[in-house]
Design a protein around this motif. Structure first.
Motif, PDB file in Angstrom:
ATOM      1  N   UNK A  55      -4.437 -73.167 106.712  1.00 61.40           N
ATOM      2  CA  UNK A  55      -3.527 -74.192 106.520  1.00 61.40           C
ATOM      3  C   UNK A  55      -3.617 -75.394 105.451  1.00 61.40           C
ATOM      4  N   UNK A  56      -4.811 -75.726 105.410  1.00 61.89           N
ATOM      5  CA  UNK A  56      -5.338 -76.777 104.304  1.00 61.89           C
ATOM      6  C   UNK A  56      -5.047 -75.935 102.816  1.00 61.89           C
ATOM      7  N   UNK A  57      -5.406 -74.877 102.582  1.00 61.99           N
ATOM      8  CA  UNK A  57      -5.205 -74.205 101.461  1.00 61.99           C
ATOM      9  C   UNK A  57      -3.688 -74.243 100.978  1.00 61.99           C
ATOM     10  N   UNK A  58      -2.829 -74.579 101.774  1.00 64.37           N
ATOM     11  CA  UNK A  58      -1.169 -74.581 101.712  1.00 64.37           C
ATOM     12  C   UNK A  58      -0.890 -76.022 101.196  1.00 64.37           C
ATOM     13  N   UNK A  79       1.330 -76.723 110.269  1.00 70.18           N
ATOM     14  CA  UNK A  79       0.449 -75.586 110.525  1.00 70.18           C
ATOM     15  C   UNK A  79      -0.916 -75.761 111.195  1.00 70.18           C
ATOM     16  N   UNK A  80      -1.182 -76.936 111.191  1.00 74.53           N
ATOM     17  CA  UNK A  80      -2.441 -77.585 111.939  1.00 74.53           C
ATOM     18  C   UNK A  80      -2.053 -77.551 113.468  1.00 74.53           C
ATOM     19  N   UNK A  81      -0.547 -77.954 113.639  1.00 69.08           N
ATOM     20  CA  UNK A  81      -0.162 -77.882 115.268  1.00 69.08           C
ATOM     21  C   UNK A  81       0.307 -76.570 115.598  1.00 69.08           C
ATOM     22  N   UNK A  82       1.468 -76.675 116.119  1.00 68.68           N
ATOM     23  CA  UNK A  82       2.071 -75.560 116.830  1.00 68.68           C
ATOM     24  C   UNK A  82       2.554 -74.348 115.927  1.00 68.68           C
ATOM     25  N   UNK A  83       2.807 -74.769 114.425  1.00 74.59           N
ATOM     26  CA  UNK A  83       3.250 -73.692 113.598  1.00 74.59           C
ATOM     27  C   UNK A  83       4.383 -74.267 112.753  1.00 74.59           C
ATOM     28  N   UNK A  84       4.911 -73.382 111.774  1.00 76.92           N
ATOM     29  CA  UNK A  84       5.972 -74.081 111.047  1.00 76.92           C
ATOM     30  C   UNK A  84       6.990 -72.925 110.771  1.00 76.92           C
ATOM     31  N   UNK A 134      12.115 -71.647 105.288  1.00 77.78           N
ATOM     32  CA  UNK A 134      13.588 -71.809 105.032  1.00 77.78           C
ATOM     33  C   UNK A 134      14.320 -70.551 105.357  1.00 77.78           C
ATOM     34  N   UNK A 135      13.600 -69.425 105.597  1.00 82.35           N
ATOM     35  CA  UNK A 135      14.364 -68.128 105.679  1.00 82.35           C
ATOM     36  C   UNK A 135      14.333 -67.817 107.346  1.00 82.35           C
ATOM     37  N   UNK A 136      13.492 -68.668 107.958  1.00 83.25           N
ATOM     38  CA  UNK A 136      13.353 -68.892 109.595  1.00 83.25           C
ATOM     39  C   UNK A 136      12.202 -68.230 110.028  1.00 83.25           C
ATOM     40  N   UNK A 137      11.502 -67.280 109.062  1.00 82.36           N
ATOM     41  CA  UNK A 137      10.086 -66.811 109.614  1.00 82.36           C
ATOM     42  C   UNK A 137       9.287 -68.029 110.154  1.00 82.36           C
ATOM     43  N   UNK A 138       8.604 -67.518 111.431  1.00 84.02           N
ATOM     44  CA  UNK A 138       7.697 -68.764 111.931  1.00 84.02           C
ATOM     45  C   UNK A 138       6.172 -68.415 111.626  1.00 84.02           C
ATOM     46  N   UNK A 139       5.405 -69.166 111.096  1.00 86.55           N
ATOM     47  CA  UNK A 139       4.003 -69.184 111.124  1.00 86.55           C
ATOM     48  C   UNK A 139       3.294 -69.720 112.168  1.00 86.55           C
ATOM     49  N   UNK A 140       2.409 -68.999 113.143  1.00 85.02           N
ATOM     50  CA  UNK A 140       1.789 -69.833 114.351  1.00 85.02           C
ATOM     51  C   UNK A 140       0.808 -70.792 113.628  1.00 85.02           C
ATOM     52  N   UNK A 141       0.645 -71.794 114.328  1.00 83.83           N
ATOM     53  CA  UNK A 141      -0.184 -72.772 113.808  1.00 83.83           C
ATOM     54  C   UNK A 141      -1.779 -72.844 114.393  1.00 83.83           C
ATOM     55  N   UNK A 142      -2.383 -73.749 114.145  1.00 81.83           N
ATOM     56  CA  UNK A 142      -4.100 -73.647 114.923  1.00 81.83           C
ATOM     57  C   UNK A 142      -4.156 -74.260 116.406  1.00 81.83           C
ATOM     58  N   UNK A 143      -3.024 -74.879 116.684  1.00 78.92           N
ATOM     59  CA  UNK A 143      -3.054 -75.395 117.857  1.00 78.92           C
ATOM     60  C   UNK A 143      -3.695 -76.688 118.075  1.00 78.92           C
TER      61      UNK A 143
END
Length: 544
Positions: free
Chosen positions: A202-205, A217-222, A225-234
């Motif tokens: 996440x920090x690398x982004x 990205x550090x929380x629940x996720x992001x 723009x295309x709608x794809x979801x990346x899970x976060x670190x929680x």
């Protein structure tokens, strides 16, 4: 009788993620690599080459991309049913080479190598499955002075390639500092290894998504723009806030008031950097001081901060201070084998991306300390540090800056063929020209740039096709000798550039044939002198 099927023609097509490269680009690349090589050798590094295939277990699994069927690499089984993979970088093969030859190599071992690497990843704009890297590594040097030297050498490399100070920066961080910060927010221990990796990525982004994107990205996720979801670190809000303010906020603007409050608590100066590009923060010692507070009581974090402090002192003492080498929370490096200092070469000038947006060019190389990689093969610890340049990306950057123009070399002097039965004569003429135009010293080394000379090897029936070929090859001149010229001991030498120039001024076809634009008849003994005069005239005309 059964009708015989015609064999189907194979459609010529290039696999996605791979590119063909032609002569001009290759010559330009060679010129750039020669400059980098001189810098590396000035620091005492020597070349080594390893094969593109390694046994898969020797390469190890260090790539961050794990959602591919064969985990980011191209692999196959040999006749002994052992798995082999195309190398995904040049560092893992070097570790195998050093371990295999450890007793005979000088320690520390300084080496450099350039070569293609392969990633079985989804290709996209600027993202290829085959690309070239140019690495330098020191194996057997445990002190961070070797890491400092790597950072200094990268600064020298950027400047040797014509990138002025202020348009590049070598950014430095330390994985131990990152581990210490994560330990301080409750992510220590093996049970949190997966979450730590998610936080690091996440920090690398930061440069790509900005602080708010990283916060997601550090929380629940992001969701992109295309709608794809990346899970976060929680992480919870308190952990995210502490991480962003006490660590990330030392290098990037997130909220001035948050930074000032943190500054009041710690006694450290308020560092109000930013990622918008107006003004980067350059107080290395103050940043390191902030990190010391961020790691708290963590022993590994404190060790990392001390290493950063030592690197800062070494670089500043050698004249590589802020503006050339800077400390930044954004440098994480995706590969998992890094164990200490990590660094990136970043270019600061603006370019327009594929979406038409103006952005900073960004990273063209990186590296760091990997003390555990060689040790995988041995029963003893073997410290190592290195740096890798992305050759194609750096070439693109240099062209954007106008520092590495496409290298267009004069084409060959072409000896035309008027009579196929006289090929031996034409080859003898080419040999005389080749030897005269390319003098060598007593050791057989060329004394200057090579002037190519060739005999036309296509169909000689249509002479116009031969001239067309020479023109497409950017030939400076052609040599012509038919039967009549041979009997008279003569040869025709045609200056193609002058011929074009004269032809532009002649409108009558008969007049053009009569003028024989740019062509002169000379004795065979004067052939070399006539060709040399044409080359000299064209070289003079091409000078600014």
């Amino acid at each position: 009788m059964a009708k015989v099927k015609k064999p189907q023609r194979v459609t010529p097509r290039l696999p996605r993620g791979f590119v063909d490269r032609e002569a001009d680009d290759l010559r330009t690349q060679d010129k750039m690599l020669a400059t980098i090589r001189r810098v590396y050798e000035s620091y005492g590094f020597e070349p080594v080459e390893t094969p593109v295939f390694e046994f898969t277990d020797a390469l190890g699994k260090f790539l961050p991309d794990s959602d591919r069927p064969n985990e980011g690499v191209f692999s196959l089984q040999d006749d002994d049913e052992q798995w082999m993979s195309l190398r995904y970088d040049l560092t893992a093969p070097l570790a195998r080479f050093v371990a295999e030859n450890y007793e005979t190599l000088p320690k520390p071992y300084r080496s450099y190598r350039a070569g293609y690497v392969f990633r079985n990843e989804k290709p996209g704009p600027g993202r290829f499955r085959q690309f070239m890297q140019f690495d330098a590594d020191i194996v057997g040097a445990p002190n961070v002075s070797a890491d400092a030297e790597m950072a200094m050498m990268m600064a020298d490399t950027m400047e040797a390639l014509g990138i002025p100070r202020g348009q590049y920066v070598i950014r430095v961080n330390n994985r131990k500092v990152l581990d210490g910060v994560l330990e301080a927010i409750g992510l220590g221990g093996e049970e949190n290894a997966g979450r730590r990796l998610t936080v690091l990525r996440a920090i690398d982004k930061l440069d790509k998504f900005g602080v708010e994107g990283v916060r997601l990205l550090l929380g629940e996720g992001r969701k992109d723009e295309s709608g794809d979801f990346t899970p976060g670190a929680g992480l919870d809000d308190a952990a995210i806030q502490r991480l962003l303010v006490s660590y990330v906020g030392t290098s990037f603007r997130i909220d001035d008031e948050e930074i000032r409050e943190q500054s009041a608590k710690t006694g450290e100066p308020a560092l109000l950097g930013n990622i918008a590009g107006e003004e980067t923060y350059r107080d290395n010692r103050a940043i390191i001081g902030f990190w010391r507070n961020a790691v708290g009581e963590s022993l590994v974090g404190t060790e990392g901060v001390n290493e950063c402090s030592a690197i800062e002192e070494l670089c500043r003492g050698a004249g590589y201070g802020p503006g050339r080498i800077e400390f930044s929370a954004s440098v994480v490096r995706g590969l998992e084998y890094y164990t200490g200092p990590v660094f990136e070469a970043e270019l600061l000038f603006d370019v327009v991306n594929e979406k038409g947006q103006k952005v900073q060019f960004g990273s063209v190389g990186g590296g760091g300390r990997y003390d555990g990689l060689v040790s995988r093969f041995m029963s003893q610890p073997v410290p190592a540090t290195g740096f890798s340049i992305g050759v194609s990306r750096l070439m693109t950057a240099l062209k954007n800056l106008g520092r590495l123009e496409t290298s267009t070399r004069t084409g060959p002097v072409v000896v035309t063929v008027m009579d196929r039965d006289r090929m031996a004569d034409y080859q003898a003429m080419a040999t005389k020209l080749r030897e005269a135009l390319n003098p060598k010293d007593g050791n057989g080394e060329f004394l200057g740039p090579v002037v190519p000379v060739e005999v036309f090897q296509g169909n000689p029936k249509q002479f116009g096709k031969q001239l067309q070929y020479a023109d497409r090859r950017n030939s400076p001149c052609v040599v012509i000798q038919g039967g009549d010229e041979k009997a008279a001991g003569k040869v025709q030498v045609k200056d193609l550039a002058l011929g074009k120039e004269m032809s532009a001024e002649i409108t009558d076809n008969a007049e053009w044939r009569e003028a024989r634009a740019g062509q002169e008849l000379v004795d065979e003994s004067e052939m070399i002198e006539a060709v040399t005069a044409i080359l000299a005239r064209q070289a003079g005309a091409s000078r600014p």
